[in-house]
Design a protein around this motif. Structure first.
Motif, PDB file in Angstrom:
ATOM      1  N   ILE A  48      -9.110 -16.138 -30.470  1.00  0.00           N
ATOM      2  CA  ILE A  48     -10.391 -16.414 -29.799  1.00  0.00           C
ATOM      3  C   ILE A  48     -10.788 -15.226 -28.934  1.00  0.00           C
ATOM      4  CG2 ILE A  48     -11.497 -17.856 -28.036  1.00  0.00           C
ATOM      5  CD1 ILE A  48      -9.826 -20.232 -29.238  1.00  0.00           C
ATOM      6  N   PHE A  49      -9.831 -14.668 -28.185  1.00  0.00           N
ATOM      7  CA  PHE A  49     -10.114 -13.501 -27.354  1.00  0.00           C
ATOM      8  C   PHE A  49     -10.592 -12.330 -28.214  1.00  0.00           C
ATOM      9  CE2 PHE A  49      -8.578  -9.587 -25.191  1.00  0.00           C
ATOM     10  CZ  PHE A  49      -9.464  -9.609 -24.138  1.00  0.00           C
ATOM     11  N   ALA A  50      -9.945 -12.099 -29.351  1.00  0.00           N
ATOM     12  CA  ALA A  50     -10.339 -11.009 -30.248  1.00  0.00           C
ATOM     13  C   ALA A  50     -11.777 -11.200 -30.732  1.00  0.00           C
ATOM     14  CB  ALA A  50      -9.385 -10.922 -31.436  1.00  0.00           C
ATOM     15  N   ALA A  51     -12.157 -12.427 -30.975  1.00  0.00           N
ATOM     16  CA  ALA A  51     -13.520 -12.707 -31.460  1.00  0.00           C
ATOM     17  C   ALA A  51     -14.583 -12.341 -30.424  1.00  0.00           C
ATOM     18  CB  ALA A  51     -13.639 -14.178 -31.854  1.00  0.00           C
ATOM     19  N   LEU A  66     -14.380  -4.399 -37.333  1.00  0.00           N
ATOM     20  CA  LEU A  66     -14.093  -5.602 -38.105  1.00  0.00           C
ATOM     21  C   LEU A  66     -13.136  -6.502 -37.324  1.00  0.00           C
ATOM     22  CD1 LEU A  66     -13.619  -3.888 -41.585  1.00  0.00           C
ATOM     23  CD2 LEU A  66     -15.683  -4.934 -40.622  1.00  0.00           C
ATOM     24  N   TYR A  67     -13.084  -7.767 -37.702  1.00  0.00           N
ATOM     25  CA  TYR A  67     -12.282  -8.733 -36.961  1.00  0.00           C
ATOM     26  C   TYR A  67     -10.816  -8.314 -36.867  1.00  0.00           C
ATOM     27  CZ  TYR A  67     -10.328 -13.091 -35.285  1.00  0.00           C
ATOM     28  OH  TYR A  67      -9.658 -14.024 -34.544  1.00  0.00           O
ATOM     29  N   ILE A  68     -10.256  -7.782 -37.948  1.00  0.00           N
ATOM     30  CA  ILE A  68      -8.842  -7.371 -37.914  1.00  0.00           C
ATOM     31  C   ILE A  68      -8.648  -6.249 -36.897  1.00  0.00           C
ATOM     32  CG2 ILE A  68      -9.018  -5.758 -39.842  1.00  0.00           C
ATOM     33  CD1 ILE A  68      -6.001  -7.997 -39.060  1.00  0.00           C
ATOM     34  N   VAL A 127      -8.511  -7.824 -33.487  1.00  0.00           N
ATOM     35  CA  VAL A 127      -7.198  -8.424 -33.227  1.00  0.00           C
ATOM     36  C   VAL A 127      -6.197  -7.327 -32.867  1.00  0.00           C
ATOM     37  CG1 VAL A 127      -5.267  -9.717 -34.236  1.00  0.00           C
ATOM     38  CG2 VAL A 127      -7.620 -10.455 -34.681  1.00  0.00           C
ATOM     39  N   MET A 128      -6.204  -6.227 -33.627  1.00  0.00           N
ATOM     40  CA  MET A 128      -5.306  -5.110 -33.325  1.00  0.00           C
ATOM     41  C   MET A 128      -5.602  -4.554 -31.931  1.00  0.00           C
ATOM     42  SD  MET A 128      -5.167  -3.149 -37.012  1.00  0.00           S
ATOM     43  CE  MET A 128      -4.718  -1.628 -36.246  1.00  0.00           C
ATOM     44  N   GLY A 129      -6.881  -4.556 -31.551  1.00  0.00           N
ATOM     45  CA  GLY A 129      -7.293  -4.046 -30.252  1.00  0.00           C
ATOM     46  C   GLY A 129      -6.758  -4.852 -29.078  1.00  0.00           C
TER      47      GLY A 129
END
Length: 179
Positions: free
Chosen positions: A22-25, A146-148, A151-153
């Motif tokens: 959720i945070f990544a989004a 991109l979403y991935i 998430v990596m970030g």
């Protein structure tokens, strides 16, 4: 008892994972990494070092990731239309760069496509601004996040990772242009 343990484990794993996702989004849909330096040389001396892919081996930190990397040059010899493709079994991956704009001696814009280890399509820009007997050189890369990547970030500071490479490349360019 086993059911309770399974529920506790599920909560301990699923809740943090959901929070991360959720945070990544909530991260931005685009990114920009940028570094700059001042070089004691005119833009006319620096510009050819950037606009000719054949010379990148002398300053680009990415050229040293895999000495066995396969390199292919096509299109124009330098400037707009010049193309550089690389393929590596190592850390460099596989990709393609094409200079899409190169108004000498002020800017070089590159369409940057990565294919391995992950696919990404970005823009890299080098901007040269004369300031008396020096040139302010900025190296930037930007594109969609991109979403991935988002998430990596959460776990890796991409600005710091890529920015460190840019700082190394700019220092190499500075040494080359001032030498």
């Amino acid at each position: 008892m086993v059911k309770t343990i399974a529920i506790v484990i599920a909560v301990l794993v699923v809740v943090p994972l959901a929070a991360i996702l959720i945070f990544a989004a909530t991260k931005p849909d685009t990114f920009r990494v940028q570094r700059a330096t001042s070089i004691k040389a005119p833009p006319e001396k620096i510009f050819p070092l950037i606009a000719d892919f054949h010379g990148w081996g002398a300053w680009s930190p990415y050229e040293k990731l895999d000495p066995a990397m396969k390199r292919t040059f096509s299109g124009a010899a330098s400037g707009k239309g010049a193309v550089y493709e690389w393929d590596s079994d190592g850390k460099a991956g596989k990709g393609r760069m094409e200079i899409t704009d190169a108004p000498a001696p002020s800017k070089v814009t590159i369409k940057l496509d990565f294919f391995k280890p992950f696919e990404a399509h970005n823009i890299a820009e080098f901007t040269l601004e004369p300031r008396g007997d020096t040139t302010d050189l900025t190296w930037a890369m930007y594109g969609p996040s991109l979403y991935i990547a988002k998430v990596m970030g959460v776990f890796f500071n991409m600005d710091r990772m890529i920015g460190t490479d840019f700082e190394t490349g700019l220092a190499n360019l500075k040494a080359r242009a001032e030498g």
